[in-house]
Design a protein around this motif. Structure first.
Motif, PDB file in Angstrom:
ATOM      1  N   ASP A  72       0.680  -1.038  -0.003  1.00  0.00           N
ATOM      2  CA  ASP A  72      -0.004  -0.058   0.179  1.00  0.00           C
ATOM      3  C   ASP A  72       0.872   1.391   0.003  1.00  0.00           C
ATOM      4  O   ASP A  72       0.431   2.329   0.201  1.00  0.00           O
ATOM      5  N   PHE A 112      -4.337   3.399  10.481  1.00  0.00           N
ATOM      6  CA  PHE A 112      -4.265   1.769   9.513  1.00  0.00           C
ATOM      7  C   PHE A 112      -3.639   0.992  10.578  1.00  0.00           C
ATOM      8  O   PHE A 112      -2.858   1.394  11.480  1.00  0.00           O
ATOM      9  N   LYS A 178      -5.585  -4.173   5.262  1.00  0.00           N
ATOM     10  CA  LYS A 178      -6.755  -3.127   4.601  1.00  0.00           C
ATOM     11  C   LYS A 178      -8.044  -3.328   5.353  1.00  0.00           C
ATOM     12  O   LYS A 178      -8.323  -4.334   5.720  1.00  0.00           O
ATOM     13  N   LYS A 180     -11.610  -3.183   5.639  1.00  0.00           N
ATOM     14  CA  LYS A 180     -12.710  -3.152   4.849  1.00  0.00           C
ATOM     15  C   LYS A 180     -13.954  -3.360   5.768  1.00  0.00           C
ATOM     16  O   LYS A 180     -15.074  -3.553   5.310  1.00  0.00           O
TER      17      LYS A 180
END
Length: 324
Positions: A72, A112, A178, A180
């Motif tokens: 990323d 994150f 990630k 989601k």
């Protein structure tokens, strides 16, 4: 190699791994992290430090790797404290941390989760010893690692296999997770008052199908009332059906409302009360059998020439919304 030599070599390997495990401790809420080993090298960084003994002689307490990239496109650096990061947590240890780089280039409020691993190569075992942890990185805390990555004496003793020719090899691996998943906030509101509104549905005597009132604003949301003068579904022909409808609600938002609807007839008001979670997929809720048609038909009101008068009262109890 004869059998005795082979047994001796195997016992040394077993002893080294046991010693390694007992000498590697971690920081804070990761005190229970245990040492792992593997054959293949770290995916994102190998950082060799030569002349390790000269660091202390030259008063060097902190060394940093060059910037490296994880998935990323996040930028990182490995930070090694050869004498420990501080005397409280890192005394007599080598500390190792990973830090997010170029934070000024990230969007405001960045955040994150990542799985991070810090490695140290053991030449004797021909394996990479490492510790791994999961961490939420954000502007207030862009750095994470182990204040007690390894006991300094364990690293500097050549017989342990970490320091060969006064050089050692650290490594790093970072995998950003990630996100989601759904992130929501549920807010409960203290109800001190309710919204009240009187609505007029004109020419009601001519209605065969549903009729909507004008839209109105209540508690920062748009609403309208839907009336079926001759009923709906199983109540068609026997009852008047009335529903409260929320307008333009986001698909990621729900509103819990306590509400009542009253219909005026024969100088009376028939009122019903309900409570419902309104959403984009469930935007209308009410009463298929609000009142029998026979009760209001003779009045000349609802099914007569005069307008239909509807009273609405709404209180918002809670809001469920998505958050960034």
């Amino acid at each position: 190699m004869d059998k005795k030599m082979m047994e001796h070599k195997l016992s040394l390997v077993s002893l080294d791994q046991s010693s390694l495990t007992s000498n590697l401790l971690s920081i804070g809420d990761d005190n229970e992290v245990t040492l792992e080993t593997r054959d293949f090298s770290p995916a994102h960084l190998l950082f060799k430090i030569e002349s390790f003994s000269l660091l202390s002689e030259n008063g060097i307490d902190k060394i940093e790797s060059s910037e490296f990239e994880s998935n990323d496109n996040y930028k990182w650096k490995l930070i090694i404290y050869p004498n420990g990061r501080n005397t409280v947590d890192g005394a007599n240890h080598v500390s190792a941390y990973l830090a997010v780089e170029n934070v000024s280039n990230l969007e405001a409020g960045w955040e994150f989760n990542a799985v991070v691993s810090i490695f140290l190569f053991n030449h004797k075992l021909d394996k990479y010893a490492f510790k791994k942890g999961q961490r939420r990185f954000h502007p207030i805390n862009p750095e994470w690692g182990f204040s007690k990555f390894i006991v300094k004496e364990t690293l500097t003793n050549p017989s342990n296999g970490y320091l060969v020719d006064d050089a050692c090899v650290f490594g790093a691996e970072v995998f950003v997770v990630k996100n989601k998943g759904i992130r929501e906030c549920l807010s409960f509101l203290k109800v001190t008052d309710s919204f009240k509104r009187e609505l007029t549905i004109s020419k009601s005597s001519k209605l065969d199908n549903e009729r909507y009132s004008e839209e109105f604003n209540a508690w920062d949301h748009k609403w309208k009332v839907c009336v079926y003068p001759k009923g709906i579904g199983a109540q068609k022909g026997s009852h008047v059906s009335i529903f409260l409808h929320i307008v333009g609600l986001s698909s990621r938002k729900k509103v819990k409302a306590d509400y009542s609807i009253g219909m005026k007839y024969l100088n009376k008001v028939h009122r019903e009360r309900n409570n419902h979670w309104f959403s984009a997929s469930d935007s209308s809720w009410g009463w298929p059998s609000f009142i029998p048609i026979a009760h209001v038909k003779p009045s000349g009101g609802f099914l007569g020439p005069d307008p239909c008068i509807i009273e609405v009262e709404i209180s918002i109890q809670a809001i469920l919304r998505s958050i960034p």
